[in-house]
Design an enzyme around this catalytic site. Structure first.
Site, PDB file in Angstrom:
ATOM      1  N   ASP A 480      84.260  43.646  33.268  1.00  0.00           N
ATOM      2  CA  ASP A 480      85.473  42.887  32.940  1.00  0.00           C
ATOM      3  C   ASP A 480      85.357  41.457  33.443  1.00  0.00           C
ATOM      4  O   ASP A 480      85.736  40.514  32.749  1.00  0.00           O
ATOM      5  CB  ASP A 480      86.720  43.572  33.508  1.00  0.00           C
ATOM      6  N   GLU A 486      86.238  43.577  41.577  1.00  0.00           N
ATOM      7  CA  GLU A 486      86.428  44.513  40.473  1.00  0.00           C
ATOM      8  C   GLU A 486      85.074  44.754  39.788  1.00  0.00           C
ATOM      9  O   GLU A 486      84.377  45.655  40.149  1.00  0.00           O
ATOM     10  CB  GLU A 486      87.485  43.992  39.494  1.00  0.00           C
ATOM     11  N   TRP A 551      90.946  52.684  25.727  1.00  0.00           N
ATOM     12  CA  TRP A 551      89.864  52.673  26.719  1.00  0.00           C
ATOM     13  C   TRP A 551      88.988  53.911  26.502  1.00  0.00           C
ATOM     14  O   TRP A 551      87.807  53.792  26.176  1.00  0.00           O
ATOM     15  CB  TRP A 551      90.452  52.635  28.134  1.00  0.00           C
ATOM     16  N   GLU A 756      91.186  35.587  31.443  1.00  0.00           N
ATOM     17  CA  GLU A 756      91.733  36.941  31.341  1.00  0.00           C
ATOM     18  C   GLU A 756      93.145  36.931  30.757  1.00  0.00           C
ATOM     19  O   GLU A 756      93.532  37.843  30.038  1.00  0.00           O
ATOM     20  CB  GLU A 756      91.784  37.576  32.738  1.00  0.00           C
TER      21      GLU A 756
HETATM   22  C1  BGC Z   1      90.686  44.860  34.329  1.00  0.00           C
HETATM   23  C2  BGC Z   1      90.730  44.904  32.833  1.00  0.00           C
HETATM   24  C3  BGC Z   1      90.949  46.313  32.405  1.00  0.00           C
HETATM   25  C4  BGC Z   1      92.300  46.670  32.937  1.00  0.00           C
HETATM   26  C5  BGC Z   1      92.803  48.012  32.513  1.00  0.00           C
HETATM   27  C6  BGC Z   1      92.001  45.299  34.858  1.00  0.00           C
HETATM   28  O1  BGC Z   1      92.051  45.323  36.226  1.00  0.00           O
HETATM   29  O2  BGC Z   1      90.312  43.612  34.788  1.00  0.00           O
HETATM   30  O3  BGC Z   1      89.873  44.133  32.195  1.00  0.00           O
HETATM   31  O4  BGC Z   1      90.768  46.567  31.068  1.00  0.00           O
HETATM   32  O5  BGC Z   1      92.362  46.547  34.334  1.00  0.00           O
HETATM   33  O6  BGC Z   1      94.137  48.085  32.729  1.00  0.00           O
END
Ligand code: BGC
Length: 887
Positions: A480, A486, A551, A756
Site C-alpha cells: 500500500d 504498514e 479485498w 492516499e
Molecule cells: C491501507 C490501505 C488498505 C486499507 C484497508 C489501509 O490502512 O493503507 O491501502 O487498503 O487499510 O482498509
C-alpha cells in the site's frame, strides 16, 4: 535476411530465470518487423546444457508450424538439476525466411527440495554455557534493536572449479559475500513470503569469485519482514515469523572431472555481530564504522571473537525452499540531493525532488566517532520543516558513525524508507558542502514496458506520479505504501491498480509470485486475506481479519487482468480451485444473494469523499462482478458446467441487487457516484435502467461542479464508464481538473507520487489526520489504465487475449493536443501516436507487432480525411498512418 526478429525472450515470465519450480518451463517471445502483415509461421526451440566442453543439446522441438509465441512448454527429457541452460529460438515468417535469437542470460535450473545440502544456521538464541551473551539492546518497550549477524566459514579447494553456483536464502534478509566481494546486486533478498510455508532462494554464478586454495564465504543477515517490524500492530510489532534471522546456503563447486563439491551452511560456520548496530524497516539502520569487521569475508581459518553458529530446524516447520519466481529487488535510480536550508533544529535539509522508496548514500570525510543522523520524510510542513507525523511508528532514521579513515560511504542494507526529503544532522564543524548525499530508489525489477507522454505538463506529471508510486510500492510484494508503519500487500489496492501497472511494467512474474502468497494466506474456511503475505498458521496474523469485499475478491480480478494481458492459462488453472473455495465461502452466509454478511470487514468504497456509498451495495456489486469473472475463467478452462453455474449465480445476484438497491425512479441506494459506476461497469443494469443510471452519474458529477467523489473502489471506473456512456468530454474534464478533489489538485500542490487521500493536504485544513495519510499510495493511480486504453487507445481484447487482437480506440483531444504511447506487450511493441493539427485535423500513427491485429474504433466525431475511404475495422501488423478530420 528475415524481416522478422524475436526479442524479449522469456522463460516462466523471466528474462533471467534463476531456478525453476517446474519440470516444464514455458518459453515466450515477442516479435518485431518493419513489414506490413508480417507474422510467424513456425518456431523451433533448442535447449542446451552449458557444459565445460560447450553446449549439449537437451531438447530440439524441431520446426513446429505454428504462430504460437507465448507459453510454449518444454517437452524434452527431464531437466538436469543444478545446471545451466541456454536456448536458441528460430522463427520463420510468412515468406519462409528464418531468424534466430538467443536469450541474454542463462537459465539456472536450480535445486529441488531434496537436493539441498545446507542447514539453517543462526547465532545461538541461548548461548552454550560459558560463552558471552550477545549485546542485544532494548531501545524501547515495543521493539528490540539487535545488531545484524555476520556469518562466515572458510574452505579450501584443491583446484579451481569450472563452475561455482551459490544457492542461498534466509529467514530474514541476507547479503552474500565471497572472498571479500559482495555477490550480486540483489537488495532485500530473499523477499517476502509466508516464511512458515515457503521461502524463495536465489542462485548466483560465482565461478569468477572462487580460487584454488583458501576461500571465505559469508553473509550479513538482517531482520526484514521475518523478525523485524512490519505493519502497525503495536502489541507485537516485530518477530512476526521468528526471533532471529537465519541463513541457508549451498555452494556447488563443479569440477572438470564431473565431481560436485558442496560447501553448505553447517556447524562449520562462525558468527558474530559487527558494525550494523541494528537494522529494521521501520526504525532504520545504525552503522558504526568503528566496529567494521576488517577482512571478515577474506581471512581464512577461524577468527578470534567469532562463535559457532547453531544449526536448527525452523518453527513450526521447515519452510519449502523454492526458486525465486519474480525479479529481485534492485536499486533502480539514483537522485542527487539538493541542499535546501538549515531546519530549526540546525540540521541540514535536503530535497531529492522526487518521492521514492529506498535509502540514501552518504559520502563523508570525518573524524572517528563523528555521528551523522538521517531522518526521512515525504513532505515538508507549513514551516518548511520535515513532516514525519504521518509515518506513525516508523522512526525512519539512519545513523552513521564514522571510523575516521579518509573518505567513507554509508548506505544502509536492510532498511528502506518512503521519502523525498532528508534531514541530516551533521557532526560539529561539518557543513552540507562537506558531504555528498543522494537518494537511491529501489524496486522489484519488473521490466519497464510502457512510456506515455502528452506534452501536457499536468498529464505528464500524473503519468510520472503513477509510475513512481508503482515502482516505490512494488518491493518484493505490491504494498500500500512504503513509508509508514504498514507496508502490507493490501489486495484491493493492487486489484484496482493492476491493469494500470501492466502497461508500465511487465508484472507477470511478480503476480505469479504474489498469487502464491495470497493462496498461502487463504484460511481453511476459504477466506482470502486482505493482505498477503500473511500467516494462516499462526493465530496472530499480520492483519486482524481476512476477506473484505473488494479485498478478498482481488485474486479473481487479478487473474482476469493477467489473463487479458498475457493469456496465461496456467495461472488461471492453478488458482481456480482456491477461487472456488472463496466463492463458496462468501456465498454460504448470504443465501438471499445480497452480500449483507461480508463475513469479516467491509471497508466499502474506502477513503471516498462526499456522500458514502452503501457498503452492502458495493459488496453485492463486487460479488456480482467476481461471479461473472468466474464464469469467464471457467470458460477459459473449458469448464462449461461451472460457467453455467456461475452465470446463474451472477444472474441471481444481479436480480437481488436491482430488487434491493434500484428505486422505481432509477436511482440506486445512496445515490453516489461509486454506486452508479460499479453498477454500470459491472453490467448490473441494462436498457432504460442503464440510461437513467448514466444520466444520474453525469448529474452527480455536474452537481459536484465536475468533481469526482469516489474512493479506492469507485475511482478505477470513473473515466472508463464515462467513455463507455459517450461522455469522454467529462472524463477529460476530470483528469484535467486541478481543483479539489482531483489528481491535478495534488499535482498543483507539489505531488510527485499518488496520494492516499484526495485531501492529504488542503490549504484550508492542512494535513489530513496523521493516523492515515500516505503521500505514496497507488490506488488512485488506477486512472492510468484509461490514459492508456482510451487516450492512447491501446487495450487487450477478451476475444483474443494476450494482445493477439489489440483494441485501438483512441480519443483525440484538442485540449491535450498530442499523445505518444509505446507499450512493449509480450508480443512486441505497440505504438499509438496522435497529434492535433489545424482546423480540428488529427494525424494518428499506429504500430502493431507481427502476428497481431488491430481492432479500430474511431471516436464518432472523426472520419478519414480521404472522404472516399472507410476506416478498416481490422488492421494488420505493421505501421499505419491516418489523417483524420472532424465530422
Ligand atoms: C491501507 C490501505 C488498505 C486499507 C484497508 C489501509 O490502512 O493503507 O491501502 O487498503 O487499510 O482498509
Amino acid at each position: 535476411m528475415s524481416g522478422l526478429s524475436a526479442l524479449d525472450l522469456r522463460v516462466e515470465h523471466l528474462a533471467e530465470p534463476r531456478g525453476l519450480n517446474t519440470a516444464t518451463p514455458r518459453f515466450s517471445w515477442a516479435l518485431a518487423s518493419e513489414r506490413m502483415g508480417a507474422h510467424q509461421t513456425a518456431w523451433r526451440i533448442r535447449v542446451f546444457e552449458v557444459t565445460l566442453g560447450g553446449e549439449t543439446l537437451l531438447w530440439d522441438s524441431g520446426r513446429v508450424a505454428s504462430p504460437q509465441s507465448q507459453h510454449v512448454p518444454y517437452a524434452g527429457p527431464p531437466l538436469p538439476r543444478d545446471a545451466v541452460l541456454t536456448w536458441q529460438l528460430s522463427v520463420w515468417d510468412e515468406t519462409g525466411a528464418l531468424s534466430d535469437a538467443r536469450p541474454p542470460a542463462p537459465i539456472f535450473t536450480g535445486l529441488r527440495q531434496e537436493d539441498w545440502a545446507g542447514q539453517w544456521i543462526a547465532r545461538y538464541f541461548v548461548l552454550p554455557a560459558g560463552r558471552e551473551v550477545p549485546a542485544d539492546t532494548i531501545y524501547d518497550n515495543r521493539w528490540q534493536a539487535r545488531p545484524a549477524d555476520y556469518v562466515r566459514r572458510s574452505f579450501a579447494v584443491a583446484d579451481r572449479p569450472v563452475r561455482a553456483l551459490l544457492y542461498i536464502s534466509a529467514l530474514g534478509l541476507y547479503e552474500p559475500w565471497l572472498n571479500g566481494q559482495r555477490v550480486g546486486e540483489d537488495v532485500l533478498a530473499p523477499g517476502w513470503t509466508d516464511y512458515h510455508t515457503r521461502v524463495e532462494y536465489q542462485v548466483h554464478d560465482v565461478t569468477d569469485h572462487v580460487v584454488a586454495g583458501e576461500n571465505v564465504i559469508g553473509a550479513i543477515l538482517g531482520e526484514g519482514w521475518y523478525s523485524g517490524r512490519v505493519g502497525h500492530n503495536q502489541r507485537r510489532a516485530g518477530n512476526h515469523y521468528g526471533g532471529r534471522p537465519a541463513l541457508i546456503c549451498a555452494l556447488h563447486l563443479h569440477h572438470a572431472d564431473g565431481r560436485v563439491e558442496i560447501i553448505a551452511s553447517d556447524d562449520q560456520w562462525q558468527t558474530r555481530q559487527g558494525p550494523i548496530c541494528y537494522s529494521d524497516f521501520l526504525m532504520g539502520e545504525m552503522y558504526d564504522a568503528r566496529l567494521a569487521l576488517e577482512g571478515w569475508s577474506e581471512r581464512p581459518g577461524r577468527l578470534e571473537g567469532w562463535q559457532p553458529v547453531e544449526c536448527f530446524v525452523p518453527d513450526p516447520r521447515p519452510p519449502l525452499l523454492e526458486a525465486a519466481r519474480a525479479q529481485p529487488v534492485r536499486e533502480i535510480a539514483r537522485l542527487e540531493a539538493r541542499f535546501l536550508r538549515y531546519s530549526a533544529s540546525g540540521a541540514a535539509l535536503f530535497d531529492l525532488g522526487q518521492n521514492i522508496a529506498g535509502y540514501c548514500a552518504l559520502t563523508v570525510f570525518a573524524p572517528a566517532g563523528a555521528r551523522f543522523v538521517l531522518r526521512h520524510g515525504e513532505i515538508l510542513d507549513g514551516a518548511g520543516e520535515l513532516y514525519v507525523a504521518n509515518l506513525r511508528h516508523a522512526v525512519a532514521t539512519d545513523i552513521f558513525i564514522a571510523a575516521g579513515q579518509g573518505e567513507e560511504r554509508f548506505c544502509p542494507r536492510f532498511t528502506f524508507h518512503g521519502f523525498r526529503y532528508v534531514e541530516l544532522t551533521l557532526p560539529d564543524g561539518l557543513s552540507p558542502e562537506d558531504v555528498r548525499l543522494s537518494g537511491i530508489a529501489i524496486s522489484t525489477a519488473t521490466p519497464q514496458t510502457g512510456t506515455l507522454s502528452f506534452g501536457h505538463e499536468m498529464l505528464d506529471r500524473l503519468v510520472s506520479n503513477i509510475n513512481w508510486s508503482q515502482r516505490d510500492n512494488f518491493i518484493a510484494v505490491p504494498t500500500d505504501c512504503p513509508q509508514r508503519d504498514e507496508r502490507y500487500g493490501w489486495t484491493a489496492d493492487a486489484q484496482v491498480f493492476w491493469k494500470t501497472a501492466g502497461y508500465f511494467a511487465d508484472c507477470s512474474a511478480f503476480l505469479a509470485k504474489w498469487m502464491l502468497d495470497i493462496a498461502d494466506g487463504q484460511s481453511p474456511e476459504g477466506a482470502f486475506p486482505d493482505v498477503a503475505p500473511t500467516k494462516p498458521l499462526n493465530p496472530y496474523r499480520l492483519t486482524p481479519q481476512p476477506g473484505a469485499p473488494g479485498w478478498g475478491d482481488a485474486p479473481i480480478i487479478l487473474a482476469w487482468e493477467h489473463w487479458l494481458r498475457h493469456a496465461d492459462r496456467e495461472l488461471v488453472e492453478a488458482y481456480y480451485p482456491a477461487f472456488e473455495r472463496w466463492m463458496a465461502h462468501i456465498g454460504a452466509p448470504n443465501p438471499d444473494f445480497l452480500r449483507r454478511n461480508a463475513v469479516y470487514n467491509n471497508y466499502g468504497d474506502w477513503l471516498s469523499v462526499g456522500p458514502a456509498s452503501d457498503r452492502t451495495l458495493v459488496a453485492t456489486a463486487y460479488w456480482y462482478r467476481i461471479a461473472h469473472l468466474m464464469e469467464k475463467l471457467a470458460n477459459v478452462l473449458g469448464r462449461m458446467s461451472d460457467a453455467a453455474r456461475y452465470r446463474q449465480l451472477a444472474n441471481a445476484i444481479g436480480d437481488a441487487f436491482r430488487r434491493e438497491f434500484l428505486g422505481s425512479d432509477g436511482r440506486l441506494l445512496g445515490d453516489t457516484q461509486t454506486a452508479y459506476l460499479l453498477a454500470l461497469d459491472f453490467g448490473l443494469l441494462s436498457g432504460p435502467d442503464r440510461d437513467r443510471a448514466a444520466d444520474r452519474l453525469v448529474a452527480l458529477i455536474t452537481a459536484a461542479d465536475g468533481h469526482l467523489q469516489t474512493g479506492f473502489l469507485g475511482v478505477r471506473h470513473l473515466c472508463p464508464v464515462l467513455s463507455g456512456i459517450g461522455r469522454d468530454d467529462l472524463a477529460i474534464d476530470l483528469v484535467l481538473k486541478d481543483s479539489y478533489p482531483s489528481w491535478g489538485f495534488s499535482i498543483g500542490h507539489g505531488a510527485t507520487t499518488i496520494w492516499e487521500r484526495w485531501d492529504g493536504w488542503t490549504p484550508e485544513r492542512g494535513f489530513q489526520s496523521a493516523n492515515m495519510n500516505s503521500f505514496n499510495h497507488y490506488a488512485y493511480g488506477s486512472v492510468g489504465e484509461w490514459l492508456w486504453s482510451r487516450l492512447a487507445g491501446i487495450d487487450a481484447t477478451e476475444a483474443a487475449p494476450g494482445y493477439r487482437v489489440i483494441a485501438l480506440s483512441p480519443w483525440f483531444e484538442p485540449r491535450i493536443g498530442q499523445c505518444e504511447a509505446r507499450y512493449r506487450s509480450t508480443r512486441g511493441l505497440v505504438e499509438s501516436r496522435w497529434q492535433c493539427g489545424a482546423e480540428g485535423t488529427v494525424s494518428w500513427s499506429v504500430l502493431l507487432p507481427p502476428g497481431t491485429e488491430g481492432q479500430v474504433s474511431l471516436p464518432p466525431n472523426f472520419r478519414l480525411a480521404d472522404s472516399a475511404a472507410a476506416m478498416p475495422e481490422r488492421l494488420v501488423s505493421g505501421r499505419h498512418e491516418f489523417q483524420l478530420v472532424p465530422r
